[in-house]
Design a protein around this motif. Structure first.
Motif, mmCIF file in Angstrom:
data_model
loop_
_atom_site.group_PDB
_atom_site.id
_atom_site.type_symbol
_atom_site.label_atom_id
_atom_site.label_comp_id
_atom_site.label_asym_id
_atom_site.label_seq_id
_atom_site.Cartn_x
_atom_site.Cartn_y
_atom_site.Cartn_z
ATOM 1 N N ILE A 144 3.965 12.982 3.037
ATOM 2 C CA ILE A 144 2.746 12.632 3.296
ATOM 3 C C ILE A 144 2.287 13.765 4.501
ATOM 4 O O ILE A 144 3.192 14.307 5.022
ATOM 5 C CB ILE A 144 2.381 11.234 3.815
ATOM 6 C CG1 ILE A 144 1.237 10.851 3.952
ATOM 7 C CG2 ILE A 144 3.164 11.193 5.219
ATOM 8 C CD1 ILE A 144 0.690 9.407 3.844
ATOM 9 N N GLY A 145 1.040 14.149 4.651
ATOM 10 C CA GLY A 145 0.585 15.044 5.360
ATOM 11 C C GLY A 145 -0.734 14.535 5.935
ATOM 12 O O GLY A 145 -1.458 13.609 5.246
ATOM 13 N N PRO A 146 -1.739 15.236 6.734
ATOM 14 C CA PRO A 146 -0.944 16.504 7.815
ATOM 15 C C PRO A 146 -0.013 15.822 8.750
ATOM 16 O O PRO A 146 0.437 16.601 9.476
ATOM 17 C CB PRO A 146 -2.407 17.106 8.266
ATOM 18 C CG PRO A 146 -3.303 15.735 8.015
ATOM 19 C CD PRO A 146 -2.967 15.074 7.101
ATOM 20 N N PRO A 177 -3.378 3.869 -4.232
ATOM 21 C CA PRO A 177 -2.589 4.724 -3.313
ATOM 22 C C PRO A 177 -3.406 5.367 -2.309
ATOM 23 O O PRO A 177 -4.388 5.935 -2.817
ATOM 24 C CB PRO A 177 -1.665 5.607 -4.219
ATOM 25 C CG PRO A 177 -2.188 5.312 -5.481
ATOM 26 C CD PRO A 177 -3.017 4.289 -5.703
ATOM 27 N N VAL A 178 -2.991 5.627 -1.283
ATOM 28 C CA VAL A 178 -3.682 6.553 -0.261
ATOM 29 C C VAL A 178 -2.837 8.022 -0.216
ATOM 30 O O VAL A 178 -1.627 8.173 -0.417
ATOM 31 C CB VAL A 178 -3.809 6.325 1.073
ATOM 32 C CG1 VAL A 178 -4.861 4.859 1.116
ATOM 33 C CG2 VAL A 178 -2.559 5.843 1.834
ATOM 34 N N THR A 179 -3.750 9.287 0.051
ATOM 35 C CA THR A 179 -3.020 10.321 -0.582
ATOM 36 C C THR A 179 -2.654 11.129 0.886
ATOM 37 O O THR A 179 -2.046 12.240 0.816
ATOM 38 C CB THR A 179 -3.976 11.276 -1.036
ATOM 39 O OG1 THR A 179 -5.259 11.593 -0.524
ATOM 40 C CG2 THR A 179 -4.017 10.793 -2.529
ATOM 41 N N ASP A 180 -3.253 10.588 2.042
ATOM 42 C CA ASP A 180 -2.928 11.528 3.251
ATOM 43 C C ASP A 180 -2.759 10.511 4.359
ATOM 44 O O ASP A 180 -3.262 9.372 4.238
ATOM 45 C CB ASP A 180 -3.704 12.653 3.442
ATOM 46 C CG ASP A 180 -5.495 12.177 3.623
ATOM 47 O OD1 ASP A 180 -5.477 11.364 4.374
ATOM 48 O OD2 ASP A 180 -6.049 13.091 2.906
ATOM 49 N N SER A 181 -2.383 10.991 5.704
ATOM 50 C CA SER A 181 -2.336 10.132 6.877
ATOM 51 C C SER A 181 -3.624 9.478 7.358
ATOM 52 O O SER A 181 -3.583 8.500 7.800
ATOM 53 C CB SER A 181 -1.565 10.986 7.885
ATOM 54 O OG SER A 181 -2.339 12.118 8.249
ATOM 55 N N THR A 182 -4.739 10.559 7.177
ATOM 56 C CA THR A 182 -6.128 10.037 7.957
ATOM 57 C C THR A 182 -6.588 8.956 6.803
ATOM 58 O O THR A 182 -7.064 7.918 7.490
ATOM 59 C CB THR A 182 -6.964 11.167 7.612
ATOM 60 O OG1 THR A 182 -6.603 12.294 8.463
ATOM 61 C CG2 THR A 182 -8.517 10.734 8.105
ATOM 62 N N GLN A 183 -6.252 9.081 5.499
ATOM 63 C CA GLN A 183 -7.032 8.114 4.708
ATOM 64 C C GLN A 183 -6.077 6.762 5.044
ATOM 65 O O GLN A 183 -6.491 5.726 4.916
ATOM 66 C CB GLN A 183 -6.759 8.501 3.176
ATOM 67 C CG GLN A 183 -7.401 7.524 2.188
ATOM 68 C CD GLN A 183 -7.338 8.031 0.669
ATOM 69 O OE1 GLN A 183 -6.598 9.273 0.645
ATOM 70 N NE2 GLN A 183 -8.092 7.261 -0.163
ATOM 71 N N LEU A 184 -4.595 6.614 5.211
ATOM 72 C CA LEU A 184 -4.019 5.473 5.403
ATOM 73 C C LEU A 184 -4.611 4.767 6.586
ATOM 74 O O LEU A 184 -4.563 3.689 6.725
ATOM 75 C CB LEU A 184 -2.546 5.904 5.645
ATOM 76 C CG LEU A 184 -1.673 4.829 6.118
ATOM 77 C CD1 LEU A 184 -1.644 3.697 5.230
ATOM 78 C CD2 LEU A 184 -0.233 5.273 6.115
ATOM 79 N N VAL A 185 -4.792 5.702 7.958
ATOM 80 C CA VAL A 185 -5.143 4.943 9.009
ATOM 81 C C VAL A 185 -6.461 4.371 8.788
ATOM 82 O O VAL A 185 -6.850 3.122 9.214
ATOM 83 C CB VAL A 185 -4.896 5.798 10.133
ATOM 84 C CG1 VAL A 185 -5.543 4.937 11.438
ATOM 85 C CG2 VAL A 185 -3.566 6.449 10.212
ATOM 86 N N ASP A 186 -7.418 5.049 8.175
ATOM 87 C CA ASP A 186 -8.788 4.670 8.077
ATOM 88 C C ASP A 186 -8.738 3.488 7.253
ATOM 89 O O ASP A 186 -9.537 2.453 7.260
ATOM 90 C CB ASP A 186 -9.676 5.818 7.528
ATOM 91 C CG ASP A 186 -9.819 6.879 8.378
ATOM 92 O OD1 ASP A 186 -9.550 6.873 9.685
ATOM 93 O OD2 ASP A 186 -10.369 7.937 7.845
ATOM 94 N N THR A 187 -8.076 3.452 5.870
ATOM 95 C CA THR A 187 -8.071 2.138 5.042
ATOM 96 C C THR A 187 -7.518 0.986 5.910
ATOM 97 O O THR A 187 -8.194 -0.041 5.786
ATOM 98 C CB THR A 187 -7.116 2.566 3.897
ATOM 99 O OG1 THR A 187 -7.543 3.458 3.388
ATOM 100 C CG2 THR A 187 -7.099 1.234 3.111
ATOM 101 N N LEU A 191 0.850 -1.137 0.185
ATOM 102 C CA LEU A 191 -0.026 0.069 -0.092
ATOM 103 C C LEU A 191 0.815 1.218 -0.087
ATOM 104 O O LEU A 191 1.504 1.689 0.952
ATOM 105 C CB LEU A 191 -0.835 -0.030 1.189
ATOM 106 C CG LEU A 191 -1.825 1.265 1.312
ATOM 107 C CD1 LEU A 191 -2.726 1.292 0.206
ATOM 108 C CD2 LEU A 191 -2.534 1.193 2.692
ATOM 109 N N PRO A 192 1.111 2.010 -1.287
ATOM 110 C CA PRO A 192 1.777 3.222 -1.052
ATOM 111 C C PRO A 192 0.903 4.494 -0.673
ATOM 112 O O PRO A 192 -0.243 4.281 -0.835
ATOM 113 C CB PRO A 192 2.173 3.389 -2.645
ATOM 114 C CG PRO A 192 1.169 2.757 -3.377
ATOM 115 C CD PRO A 192 0.477 1.645 -2.374
#
Length: 411
Positions: A65-67, A33-43, A6-7
């Motif tokens: 990556i951010g925020p 790919p996910v584009t931010d930190s929130t999306q990564l953790v949620d995924t 997962l990038p």
């Protein structure tokens, strides 16, 4: 078996280049790919909730990556999803950053510009590590569904709507049901938890702000153990010290508490600080307390919109709690939900200050009578949120001045 990768990164060009290179690796299966930190953790949380086997073996985090900064994000992923191997992609391959990445929980570091050989070597090693960890620990979802306990934040739409009272009673309900619980006061300049519980304390959350690695012993030294069994981490007595608690310090603190307690309840107050924003973003459940009057509901709507603009939390991921509810008021809970766009707690807390006045004035809110309709509603809310053990939700809990029954609600 292909390696799921997962990038994650905010730069579209960098992520596109990374994904292209990952797709060329043998037995690699890059995920969207996910584009931010929130999306990564949620995924990752969504995949873990379905099945541990759905989690990717490798997550590749780009430094831009951010925020949430990359190292803090890696720390959170490593803590909540310990069988997922994280690789950091960065332009700085210095020994100092390498050590910091390893301390945060990364399993590897790949320098930019990307090299096929270096990336392939790191991905293969991390994938083997991840597979070995899962084989060693087994595939039980209870191991990997997320590290540690449930984090609930309680914020007020405005001052005086009852956020602190709500936070305290939720924590008391969880603790009384037998779940080790921490109650944190992140209303850094105006925190009142100590006053509500009539305690004197020496250490506060500000004492942990400068510590880069909060060990169990350091955390235990800062926590005040209340007579009810609650572990309290209080706002500083000197309000100006609240500025010492940054968003980074708050993230580290929440992660440390999550790993030590089954339930962590955080009072964020009505004023948004960097620390409070970080806590709301990391929370499993974010409550927004309002009263059924025009001013408070407008404030709730304003808060929800601000959280969304700042990418802290989406409206539909926030749960509104209506306090001081009466059947005669023009503003009913369903209208609050429509105005704010949030989810709505099924439990509304009734208006009955007479029940509260004596214990509030005495600073003994934990001694609120079990027959109190306010207490019954708030402890019922704890059951609705899953903060109490199932046996206690179906029957009665321990502790307090009596017993309050939890009736299992029909979905």
């Amino acid at each position: 078996m292909p390696t799921r990768i997962l990038p994650a990164g905010a730069d579209p060009d960098a992520v596109r280049s990374l994904t292209t290179l990952l797709s060329q690796l043998p037995d690699a299966e890059p995920q969207p790919p996910v584009t931010d930190s929130t999306q990564l953790v949620d995924t990752l949380a969504r995949l873990a909730a379905e099945s541990v086997d759905e989690l990717p073996e490798v997550v590749v985090v780009h430094e831009r990556i951010g925020p949430v900064p990359a190292l803090e994000l890696i720390r959170e992923v490593a803590l909540r999803f310990p069988a997922v191997g994280v690789i950091l992609v960065t332009t700085d391959a210095s020994p100092g950053l390498f050590a910091a990445a390893m301390d945060s929980g990364a399993r590897g570091l790949v320098p930019l510009p990307l090299s096929y050989e270096e990336l392939a070597s790191r991905v293969q090693a991390v994938a083997q590590w991840s597979t070995g960890v899962r084989r060693h620990l087994g595939h039980g979802a209870e191991v990997f569904a997320g590290a540690g306990g449930t984090v609930v934040t309680v914020s007020g739409a405005k001052g005086g709507v009852g956020a602190t009272l709500t936070a305290i009673q939720l924590a008391l309900a969880a603790q009384a049901s037998g779940r080790p619980t921490a109650l944190v006061d992140l209303d850094l300049q105006a925190g009142d938890i100590a006053s509500y519980l009539d305690i004197q304390f020496r250490r506060s959350v500000a004492d942990l702000a400068a510590i880069t690695d909060i060990s169990p012993r350091v955390l235990a030294d800062a926590v005040f153990r209340h007579d009810t069994g609650l572990a309290l981490l209080l706002a500083p007595g000197d309000g100006e010290r609240g500025e010492e608690v940054t968003d980074r310090a708050a993230r580290q603190l929440v992660s440390a508490l999550r790993s030590r307690y089954e339930v962590v309840v955080i009072d964020c107050g009505a004023q948004l600080s960097g620390a409070g924003a970080a806590a709301v973003e990391m929370a499993d459940t974010a409550l927004l307390v309002t009263t059924p009057d025009v001013i408070a509901v407008r404030a709730a709507k304003r808060t929800v919109r601000m959280w969304d603009r700042l990418q802290i939390r989406k409206a539909e991921e926030t749960t509104a709690v209506v306090n001081r509810h009466t059947r005669t008021t023009e503003i009913q809970p369903a209208l609050v939900q429509r105005i704010t766009g949030t989810a709505l707690a099924r439990t509304a807390v009734p208006a009955n200050f007479k029940e509260l006045q004596a214990v509030v004035d005495a600073g003994r809110i934990h001694e609120l009578d079990a027959r109190s309709t306010v207490k019954q509603a708030l402890w019922g809310l704890a059951g609705e949120l899953g903060l109490v053990r199932a046996s206690d939700e179906a029957g009665s809990h321990r502790g307090g001045r009596g017993a309050v029954g939890f009736r299992r609600r029909k979905e």
